[in-house]
Design an enzyme around this catalytic site. Structure first.
Site, PDB file in Angstrom:
ATOM      1  CE1 TYR A   1      38.590  29.611  49.908  1.00 33.07           C
ATOM      2  CE2 TYR A   1      37.472  27.647  50.694  1.00 33.07           C
ATOM      3  CZ  TYR A   1      37.425  28.901  50.117  1.00 33.07           C
ATOM      4  OH  TYR A   1      36.223  29.434  49.753  1.00 33.07           O
TER       5      TYR A   1
ATOM      6  CB  THR B   1      41.409  31.105  43.558  1.00 36.52           C
ATOM      7  OG1 THR B   1      40.221  31.898  43.366  1.00 36.52           O
ATOM      8  CG2 THR B   1      42.624  31.810  43.009  1.00 36.52           C
ATOM      9  CG  ASP B   2      37.549  27.226  47.219  1.00 30.71           C
ATOM     10  OD1 ASP B   2      36.478  27.695  46.765  1.00 30.71           O
ATOM     11  OD2 ASP B   2      37.564  26.318  48.072  1.00 30.71           O
ATOM     12  CD1 TRP B   3      32.718  31.451  44.722  1.00 27.05           C
ATOM     13  CD2 TRP B   3      34.331  30.180  43.852  1.00 27.05           C
ATOM     14  NE1 TRP B   3      32.353  31.125  43.430  1.00 27.05           N
ATOM     15  CE2 TRP B   3      33.328  30.348  42.871  1.00 27.05           C
ATOM     16  CE3 TRP B   3      35.449  29.427  43.499  1.00 27.05           C
ATOM     17  CZ2 TRP B   3      33.392  29.784  41.601  1.00 27.05           C
ATOM     18  CZ3 TRP B   3      35.526  28.856  42.234  1.00 27.05           C
ATOM     19  CH2 TRP B   3      34.502  29.042  41.309  1.00 27.05           C
TER      20      TRP B   3
ATOM     21  CG  MET C   1      36.614  32.037  40.282  1.00 20.68           C
ATOM     22  SD  MET C   1      35.610  33.210  39.310  1.00 20.68           S
ATOM     23  CE  MET C   1      33.957  32.842  39.879  1.00 20.68           C
TER      24      MET C   1
END
Ligand code: BGC
Length: 751
Positions: free
Chosen positions: A662, A693-695, A713
């Site tokens: 992030y 990506t991170d969520w 994501m």
């Protein structure tokens, strides 16, 4: 789900392995007067709400829904039946009543807003002291992603805990402390306390934690865990502390490569600040090291060491090998771990010769300023010395010396992710040097094309009626389909973290994912209880990659059985500060042990055909305002500390997917960082898997695609991509490159 259908998920063998790992990673910090193991028939009183409301792990991605959690009463209950201890029931009832009342009042029992310790009635404590020989106090901690821990009442004890510790230690001659925690905590109040002769750092040890604690305290298992973080005297002693809370939009990594023991062992006088050094951990038995043979051949240094159990209990020992490089012009940490090996269980009188090896090149330093050669890993001339022992502090110098005759470039790389707002960094003598700043940009220019590593064999896909190459397959996607393919799909089956995208028309399925480091995390409403493994830090404290690999494979089988293809683990950021809310999900302050453990887990997971996702790439060492927080770090510290674990994991275990983080690094979001993804990960390390990506990150997806971050994501922005394509800001080739990497990762998952 009935057992007949559910063959491996949460099965007995996995739960047994969870307990075995829990026992292996707990660290015995103190054992004055051989207080432990408890003598047969010892009357014990268990204090602390954590002895009942035992904390198995943290929250968020590192949580797990499991069938049950064994607390200390469960563990000692078994030992009581075996005649090993007698438990004071009144104290247990007091905690049961307290927790029941609070629960009935709707209060949080375990969580970041959990109820405090109850104030202990002094009469209860006095009576218990009359009737028992030993008090066992559990101090428990909980943290979760999205928030950081606090110094007061978290790193340090809360007021109520102080009250409990004083009341119990005043009444009892002997108190054993159990730390049910997920990260570094204060150790100064017990280190020299006569009334606290024994302390077990039990970590958050998963669903069988209470049983494992009782196993160790009763001597059924000899502790063999060793610290993977330095336990300093105060919070302020950690070099990251002064500026950790300075801002919630940036963190200056002034301490540079001097993280953890690299700081405490190197800086003048800092050694005195350490209560328990890196690598430390007591055993019930004793070991002797002898017959040390070290040699170098073809750039690989080997060390063979004989370990003998010269004590009276069965046990395992960890042999740790450190090096010191010449200070040269770059400056070096006084010690750095270069290899380690845990023995098998040795009976008294038994011995084993362990073998360790590492590359000479692993001792090179990254010269980001060009003091010898810019942007190269260099081995500075001089003597490289070695130390073997069972902690960084106790390791003794070995006779063998490796000499580098002249400054040598071990690997020429290029400048990547350089800082634009980090004015200075620490040197080996504790002074600072100014850092040149690059001009601030918000994404990296894309003028340096990267040669990517190609997959070993051509992979064929089913086209319309015939087998075709990945290029041919991707050519069938329309532009819109390509743009849609670059984002996630909704959940399928029991998945609750969304799917990697499918493409129905061409028969590409959605690919369900699941968290996370401590086990397969499913929503409880599915009623599928999975195995809750010990937290990652405990696993690292085993110093046993084999058991971590087994856990990787076992956990991945649980995913497979439940129709899931991607396990969002290992999480492998560095423990830069005790306050990071996710430290429990991460391994260590040291990049080598981090990389080795992550590689072991990744190998285990992928051995059963499930993809791992090494995360969070990179420098995600703070949770406060995590999507806007800039980790300002030198290129050297980035490469030697924060990326090194990922590099080891990529080179040793070839993870099929990697998740960017992030946070921002030196002004640029990691998912948008061409330097990080295309430059370092793919270009330098040869990673040819898929990057997500991170969520839920809201970055600009056009830049992500350009940077080589293949999938956004858990949702993409197809309209944004289409618009960029139409305007010519993005080419079809950019999108196809991502799509191919995604499809190749799916192929590896057997889809
Ligand atoms: C976390 C990831 C996790 C993902 C899916 C994010 O909030 O940072 O580690 O895998 O959510 O749950």
């Amino acid at each position: 789900m009935s057992d007949a259908v559910n063959k491996v998920t949460g099965c007995k063998e996995h739960i047994k392995l969870s307990r075995e790992a829990a026992c292996e990673g707990m660290v015995l910090l103190k054992n004055d007067g051989n207080t432990l193991p408890l003598k047969k028939g010892t009357r014990i009183a268990l204090f602390g709400k954590g002895s009942v409301a035992y904390i198995k792990g943290g929250g968020g991605s590192g949580d797990v829904y499991c069938a049950y959690v064994r607390n200390l009463y469960d563990g000692f209950g078994i030992k009581e039946k075996e005649g090993k201890v007698i438990i004071n029931k009144k104290v247990g009832e007091f905690y049961d009543d307290y927790l029941k009342k609070e629960r009935d009042d709707g209060k949080e029992i375990i969580g970041i807003h959990a109820i405090p310790e109850p104030i202990l009635p002094r009469k209860l404590v006095a009576k218990a002291a009359e009737e028992s020989d030993v008090a066992i106090i559990t101090i428990s901690r909980f943290s979760t992603e999205g928030t950081d821990r606090k110094e007061e009442g978290d790193f340090y004890l809360t007021e109520e805990e102080w009250d409990m510790v004083s009341a119990v230690t005043e009444a009892f001659q002997k108190t054993v402390l159990v730390l049910d925690v997920g990260g570094m905590v204060d150790s100064s109040y017990f280190m020299d306390a006569d009334r606290i002769p024994a302390v077990l750092l039990a970590w958050q040890a998963g669903m069988e934690g209470g049983l494992a604690i009782a196993d160790i305290l009763c001597g059924d298992v000899t502790p063999s865990g060793k610290l993977v973080d330095t336990f300093a005297g105060t919070f302020a002693d950690y070099p990251s502390s002064e500026h950790f809370e300075e801002s919630d939009v940036y963190i200056n990594y002034y301490e540079d490569i001097y993280v953890g023991y690299r700081y405490f062992e190197t800086m003048p006088m800092a050694g005195e600040l350490v209560n328990y050094p890196f690598g430390y951990g007591l055993s019930y038995t004793k070991f002797e090291l002898s017959d040390i043979i070290m040699a170098e051949k073809d750039g690989v240094i080997t060390a063979d060491v004989r370990v003998a159990n010269v004590g009276t209990y069965d046990g395992k020992q960890v042999v740790q090998l450190y090096y010191s490089a010449p200070q040269g012009v770059l400056g070096k940490p006084a010690r750095a771990l270069c290899a380690f090996k845990k023995t098998d269980t040795l009976s008294p009188g038994e011995s084993q010769t362990v073998h360790m090896e590492f590359k000479v090149r692993d001792m090179a330093s990254f010269d980001d300023l060009g003091k010898i050669q810019k942007s190269a890993y260099v081995l500075e001339r001089g003597d490289y010395r070695f130390y073997i022992g069972d902690s960084v502090r106790d390791a003794f110098e070995v006779e063998y010396i490796y000499t580098v005759e002249k400054d040598t470039v071990a690997e020429q790389l290029s400048s990547r992710c350089s800082p634009c707002k980090l004015p200075r960094r620490m040197l080996a003598d504790g002074t600072y040097e100014p850092l040149p700043q690059r001009e601030e940009v918000f994404y990296y220019p894309l003028n340096a094309p990267i040669t990517e590593a190609a997959p070993a064999d051509p992979v064929m896909f089913d086209g319309v009626g015939k087998k075709i190459s990945v290029d041919g397959f991707v050519a069938q996607f329309t532009d819109r389909e390509l743009c849609e393919f670059m984002g996630g799909d909704p959940n399928v089956g029991v998945s609750n973290t969304s799917c990697f995208s499918g493409m129905q028309r061409l028969g590409v399925p959605s690919v369900p994912t699941a968290d996370g480091p401590a086990g397969l995390r499913l929503d409880s409403h599915h009623g599928i209880a999975t195995t809750a493994w010990p937290c990652a830090t405990l696993l690292a404290c085993t110093w046993n990659p084999d058991i971590v690999e087994k856990i990787g494979a076992a956990g991945a089988k649980e995913l497979k059985e439940n129709g899931l293809n991607v396990w969002l683990t290992p999480a492998m950021n560095i423990h830069r500060t005790p306050l990071c809310g996710r430290n429990f999900e991460y391994f260590s302050e040291d990049p080598l042990i981090t990389g080795k453990m992550a590689a072991a887990k990744a190998r285990g997971i992928q051995s059963v055909g499930v993809a791992c996702s090494a995360k969070h790439f990179a420098a995600n060492n703070c949770e406060t305002n995590r999507i806007k927080n800039d980790s300002r770090v030198s290129e050297r510290a980035l490469r030697e500390i924060y990326l090194k674990g990922f590099e080891i994991c990529v080179k040793e275990a070839d993870p099929w997917t990697i998740m960017t983080s992030y946070n921002i690094i030196n002004g640029i979001h990691t998912a948008e960082s061409y330097d990080l993804i295309m430059g370092i990960l793919r270009g330098e390390w040869g990673f040819n898997g898929m990057v997500t990506t991170d969520w839920g990150i809201k970055n600009n997806q056009v830049r992500e695609v350009k940077a080589g971050n293949d999938m956004k994501m858990h949702q993409g922005y197809p309209d944004e991509l289409m618009e960029a394509l139409e305007k010519g800001e993005l080419s079809r080739a950019d999108l196809e490159a991502c799509a191919k990497r995604i499809l190749l990762a799916y192929k590896r998952m057997g889809l």
